[in-house]
Design an enzyme around this catalytic site. Structure first.
Site, PDB file in Angstrom:
ATOM      1  N   ASP A  70     -11.907  24.507  39.491  1.00  0.00           N
ATOM      2  CA  ASP A  70     -12.750  24.539  38.300  1.00  0.00           C
ATOM      3  C   ASP A  70     -13.962  25.448  38.474  1.00  0.00           C
ATOM      4  O   ASP A  70     -14.398  25.724  39.592  1.00  0.00           O
ATOM      5  CB  ASP A  70     -13.268  23.135  37.991  1.00  0.00           C
ATOM      6  N   HIS A  89     -13.338  22.991  43.375  1.00  0.00           N
ATOM      7  CA  HIS A  89     -14.206  23.947  42.697  1.00  0.00           C
ATOM      8  C   HIS A  89     -14.360  25.217  43.535  1.00  0.00           C
ATOM      9  O   HIS A  89     -14.870  25.150  44.658  1.00  0.00           O
ATOM     10  CB  HIS A  89     -15.585  23.328  42.448  1.00  0.00           C
TER      11      HIS A  89
END
Length: 253
Positions: A61, A207
């Site tokens: 992400d 992430h």
């Protein structure tokens, strides 16, 4: 959406729920958690996939990141692995070459909103604006729109998930494995948490704006493969066509 009906996605499937430039510093410290009602079965919400194949989905992400995402792509390319990247719209327009590389190297791109807000506090119109701007940006760079959505911070109510599925045919992809890499516990901790919790059908949250996460990936990738787990994209896990192979009906006027 540019030359594309938002609901006219050919070859689209039904997502089955089985368990039911942003401020990077803020994104790293904001609490990320599954919605309280994520376990409720509905067609709009996916947290994991029931599969007979030993496959997991690594998802990243908040990118693309100008330095870390290319490093991550190098690692994936070296191992011939595929992942899913949930990209932020205003970063897509800032680093289109990285976005193009993600697509060209066989990875899937998903929608992660335009500016990474807490969408649970937004109106339907605001939510759709955030998502449509991002889908348009990805479409302009890659030639295809995303077919799944992940909300920033996991903050998206059941009502919103059902609304988005109805209005844009986008299932909300959550996760079943969270190493809490956004807390920056260190590369070894991130890797150990992922390896310990992963199982066939798992969707792994991570992430690629976090240097510790990217540093954790060589051991993570090799560890998953050593356990006999394959890495696939979210679309592969759901039995959909590969994102790069999907065809979309254009409209005129």
């Amino acid at each position: 959406m540019t030359n594309l009906t938002r609901r006219a996605l050919l070859c689209s499937g039904t997502a089955a729920c089985l368990f039911g430039t942003p401020d990077i510093a803020q994104a790293a410290t904001q609490r990320i958690k599954l919605p309280a009602d994520a376990a409720t079965r509905d067609a709009a919400t996916v947290t994991a996939i029931r599969t007979k194949s030993p496959i997991v989905a690594m998802t990243f992400d908040d990118g693309p990141h100008p330095r870390l995402t290319p490093k991550l792509l190098d690692m994936l390319k070296q191992r011939d692995l595929r992942a899913t990247f949930y990209l932020i719209g205003n970063r897509v327009t800032t680093w289109p070459d990285i976005v193009r590389r993600i697509a060209d190297e066989g990875h899937e791109i998903g929608n992660h909103s335009w500016s990474h807000p807490n969408l649970a506090k937004h109106s339907n119109a605001s939510v759709l604006s955030q998502i449509d701007r991002t889908s348009d940006a990805i479409f302009k760079v890659t030639g295809r729109p995303p077919v799944t959505f992940r909300p920033p911070y996991g903050a998206f109510t059941k009502r919103q998930r059902l609304m988005l599925y109805k209005e844009r045919n986008l299932p909300t992809i959550l996760w079943s494995v969270d190493p809490q890499d956004w807390r920056r516990p260190g590369a070894s901790v991130v890797s150990k948490r992922i390896l310990k919790a992963s199982h066939p059908g798992a969707i792994i949250l991570s992430h690629d704006i976090q240097s510790g996460t990217v540093k954790a990936m060589p051991n993570t990738f090799d560890g998953l493969v050593a356990r006999g787990l394959m890495l696939g994209t979210v679309s592969q896990m759901m039995g959909w066509p590969l994102w790069q192979d999907r065809r979309f009906r254009k409209v005129t006027g």
